[in-house]
Structure formats: structure tokens, C-alpha cells
Motif scaffolding. Structure first.
Motif, PDB file in Angstrom:
ATOM      1  N   VAL A 314       0.839  -1.209   0.000  1.00 51.51           N
ATOM      2  CA  VAL A 314       0.000   0.000   0.000  1.00 51.51           C
ATOM      3  C   VAL A 314       0.868   1.251   0.000  1.00 51.51           C
ATOM      4  N   SER A 315       0.283   2.350  -0.410  1.00 51.55           N
ATOM      5  CA  SER A 315       1.018   3.615  -0.445  1.00 51.55           C
ATOM      6  C   SER A 315       1.460   4.004   0.965  1.00 51.55           C
ATOM      7  N   LYS A 316       2.638   4.554   1.064  1.00 51.61           N
ATOM      8  CA  LYS A 316       3.193   4.932   2.366  1.00 51.61           C
ATOM      9  C   LYS A 316       2.297   5.951   3.061  1.00 51.61           C
ATOM     10  N   LYS A 317       1.703   6.849   2.278  1.00 49.96           N
ATOM     11  CA  LYS A 317       0.868   7.918   2.831  1.00 49.96           C
ATOM     12  C   LYS A 317      -0.352   7.370   3.575  1.00 49.96           C
ATOM     13  N   ASP A 318      -0.989   6.343   3.008  1.00 45.57           N
ATOM     14  CA  ASP A 318      -2.222   5.827   3.607  1.00 45.57           C
ATOM     15  C   ASP A 318      -2.012   4.579   4.459  1.00 45.57           C
ATOM     16  N   ALA A 319      -0.780   4.097   4.560  1.00 46.87           N
ATOM     17  CA  ALA A 319      -0.517   2.865   5.305  1.00 46.87           C
ATOM     18  C   ALA A 319      -0.993   2.928   6.752  1.00 46.87           C
ATOM     19  N   PRO A 320      -0.702   4.015   7.502  1.00 47.51           N
ATOM     20  CA  PRO A 320      -1.166   4.045   8.908  1.00 47.51           C
ATOM     21  C   PRO A 320      -2.688   3.963   9.025  1.00 47.51           C
TER      22      PRO A 320
END
Length: 371
Positions: A314-320
Motif C-alpha cells: 500500500v502507499s506509504k501515505k495511507d498505510a497508517p
């Protein structure tokens, strides 16, 4: 004059087959969903293509339960392996971002016992209900003198239908993407040819950290494969564009399966690979027990899922946010008899400078473990 021989004397009890089909029909009603056009007992199964799709694509998957069935035979417990049968196909189909629409099973045996066959199909139905797909039909084959007495084989296949533009293919995966791992329930349906060499008494009490549990080791090993459809589709409703690739971790473990979501690097470009953080997730106790009994600790990650049954890039931005959504919604998708699913950040997408040709499966350059 030769003795008269009918089908029953040849080993096939037609009436027992009728009784089995009656049990199947009652079970299949639990899995009925919109779009199903036929009932159990027809010569084929019909399912309507969902309305509103501009460019519908059918995604299929097929698999069986394998030698895990041997433990079910020895314990006389047949009601969970049907879940495994469904899970192995619907989780594969899910890797394209598609929910399975319908499933069909295949049961083969030497001598049919409608009670046992009914329990097998109950498990299949349980799996279909969890996956939200219809049990559209199947086949029961009674083959006397071909299968050993009391032995069954169980396999099946599923079909999902989705929008072509929404398919998840791995083409969007990029360096720096986060790898999110979803917990398994144990070995799932893989590695049992090795497990059956390591465990000789499946009635033996299962011990955790030296303390006997309430279950036998056979019961622990029969814990069904987790079906990831509902929690993953839940995340895709909100974050589909941020999920770039998905993997069902089956036989061959990390080394064989995770690389399969990566595209081959273009000429002159670096090849993507997985960088896995050791100790970033909880490994179920059954795997430690298998190592204690002789499984090669250097090869377990190329044999078993080691506690991670599904992986998303998944994209790093939306991972959390994706990680939080999986864990906060875990109770909503709980299944009786198995631990709630947990999601972990298990690593990231890196690269290797080596040019990889041919199949990726099993290439250790594409799965690196770091402390």
C-alpha cells in the motif's frame, strides 16, 4: 449364467447419494445471495452478471484441501475442512481486488457416507457464508476400489466478477510502498505433507510454552484457513487506489508467494523486492512446535506462512490509516472458533540490482529479511 450385479453390489449406493444431495441442498440455502439463478440439483449453475459494470471481468480460482484432510480422517472431524476448501480459492481471487460471486465443490470418495459428506458440505457452506458468495453447485463422485475406505478428497473453484478498471494487478507497486501483513490462523492448508511427518499422534495435547492447552495438536492443526474477503473488501471500499498489490501466502511461504505481485523490471530499471522486518508480527505457537519437532528453521519461511496469510502493498501515505482500519474493524469480521485477525506493518518494498529473468517464484533475491 453369471451372477446378477447391480450398481450397489459394484460399490455405488445411489440412495446414499440422494441422501447426501438432500443435505447439500439444505446447507446451500444458507449461502444464497442475489444473482443466483439456480438451485442445487440442476445440471449446471447460473449466476447473473451484476448490473452497472462497464467492462466486467471474470476472475477465477481453484484449489483443494490437500493432505490436511488426513488429520480430519484420523480425528473423525469433517466440519471445518470445507472452510479450507473455499478459503484457498476465494483468497486467491481476492488478490485481484475482487469478491468471489459463486463457488462449486467436488467431493470424491470410495464409499459415500451421507453424514460425512454432509459435514464436509456444511464446512463449504460456512466458508461461502463468510466469503459472501453463493454455493452454486458441485459434484460428488463415488469411486469404489479407487479411494481407500473412509478417505475423501475435497476441492473446488470460485468465480468473481469485477470492473476491469478496478483490478489490482501489481503494476502500480513502487519502491517505498508499505507491506501490511494480515494474521493467519496457523499453517492454513499448506505444508501438511511435512507436518504429517513431524506429528504422529494428533490426539496428543497441544502445549504452549510447556503448558498443555485444552486442544489436541490435531485440533489446532485443523483450525480452518482464514478467509480475508470481508476485511480486505472493507478496506478497498475506501482505499482501493492506495492498495497497489496483494498476495495470498500459501504453499512456498514468503519466498514463493510475495514476489508474485511484482512486475518484471523494465530494461535498465531496478527490480522491486520485499524487505521483511523480523519480529514485526506475532508468530503462532504451532510453528514453534513444528520447529521443535524437527522442521528446518532455515526453511520454514519457504514452506509455511509463519503467521501471515495475506499481504498488501500500500502507499506509504495511507498505510497508517489502512493498518488502523484493519485492526479497529477486526471484531466486526470475527469468526467463531478462530482468533480475531490482526494487521501488522511487516516491511516495505525495496529493490535489488540483480536482473531477474523467468519466474519469480522462490527467488530469494526478491524477499530479504532484516532485523
Amino acid at each position: 449364467m453369471a451372477d446378477v450385479v447391480d450398481y450397489k453390489k459394484a460399490g455405488v449406493d445411489v440412495k446414499e447419494g440422494y441422501r447426501a444431495v438432500d443435505k447439500y441442498r439444505k446447507q446451500s440455502e444458507r449461502a444464497r445471495i442475489p444473482g443466483q439463478l439456480t438451485d442445487i440439483g440442476a445440471f449446471n449453475g447460473m449466476f447473473a452478471v451484476p448490473k452497472g459494470l462497464k467492462n466486467p471481468v471474470m476472475v477465477s480460482g481453484t484449489d483443494g484441501v490437500g493432505t490436511k484432510l488426513d488429520i480430519a480422517f484420523k480425528l473423525g472431524k469433517y466440519d471445518t475442512v470445507g472452510i479450507d476448501c473455499v478459503a484457498m480459492s476465494v483468497n486467491d481471487i481476492l488478490c485481484s481486488g475482487v469478491k468471489t460471486s459463486f463457488f462449486l465443490d467436488y467431493i470424491a470418495c470410495g464409499s459415500l457416507d451421507s453424514k460425512i459428506a454432509g459435514e464436509l458440505v456444511k464446512g463449504v457452506t460456512d466458508g461461502c457464508v463468510d466469503a459472501g458468495c453463493a454455493l452454486l453447485g458441485g459434484e460428488t463422485a463415488e469411486m469404489p476400489d479407487f479411494y481407500d475406505e473412509g478417505k475423501y478428497d475435497l476441492a473446488g473453484f470460485g468465480v468473481g466478477i469485477g470492473e476491469k478498471s478496478e483490478m489490482i494487478t501489481g503494476a502500480k507497486i513502487k519502491e517505498g510502498d508499505v507491506l501490511i501483513g494480515l494474521s493467519s490462523t496457523g499453517p492454513h492448508s499448506n505444508g501438511f505433507s511435512l507436518i504429517r511427518k513431524l506429528v504422529t499422534d494428533f490426539n496428543e495435547p497441544f502445549a504452549v510454552n510447556g503448558k498443555p492447552s485444552k486442544k489436541s495438536i490435531g485440533e489446532v492443526l485443523l483450525t480452518p484457513t482464514r478467509i480475508y474477503v470481508r476485511p480486505v473488501m472493507d478496506v478497498l471500499k475506501k482505499y482501493r487506489s492506495s492498495v497497489h498489490g496483494m498476495v495470498h501466502v500459501t504453499g512456498g511461504g514468503f519466498y514463493e508467494n510475495i514476489p508474485r505481485m511484482y512486475p518484471h523490471a523494465a530494461e535498465g530499471k531496478k527490480q522491486l523486492c520485499s524487505v521483511i522486518k523480523k519480529g514485526s508480527w506475532e508468530v503462532p505457537a504451532i510453528f514453534d512446535e513444528l520447529v521443535r519437532r524437527g522442521a528446518d528453521p532455515k526453511k520454514v519461511y519457504s514452506t509455511f506462512n509463519m503467521g501471515i496469510g495475506f499481504v498488501l502493498a500500500v502507499s506509504k501515505k495511507d498505510a497508517p490509516a489502512i493498518l488502523k482500519m484493519f485492526n479497529s474493524h477486526a471484531k466486526k469480521f470475527a469468526v467463531k472458533g478462530i482468533p480475531d485477525m490482526k494487521a501488522y506493518e511487516i516491511g516495505y518494498v525495496g529493490h535489488t540490482d540483480k536482473v531477474i529473468k523467468g519466474e519469480f517464484k522462490g527467488n530469494k533475491e526478491l524477499t530479504k529479511f532484516v532485523d
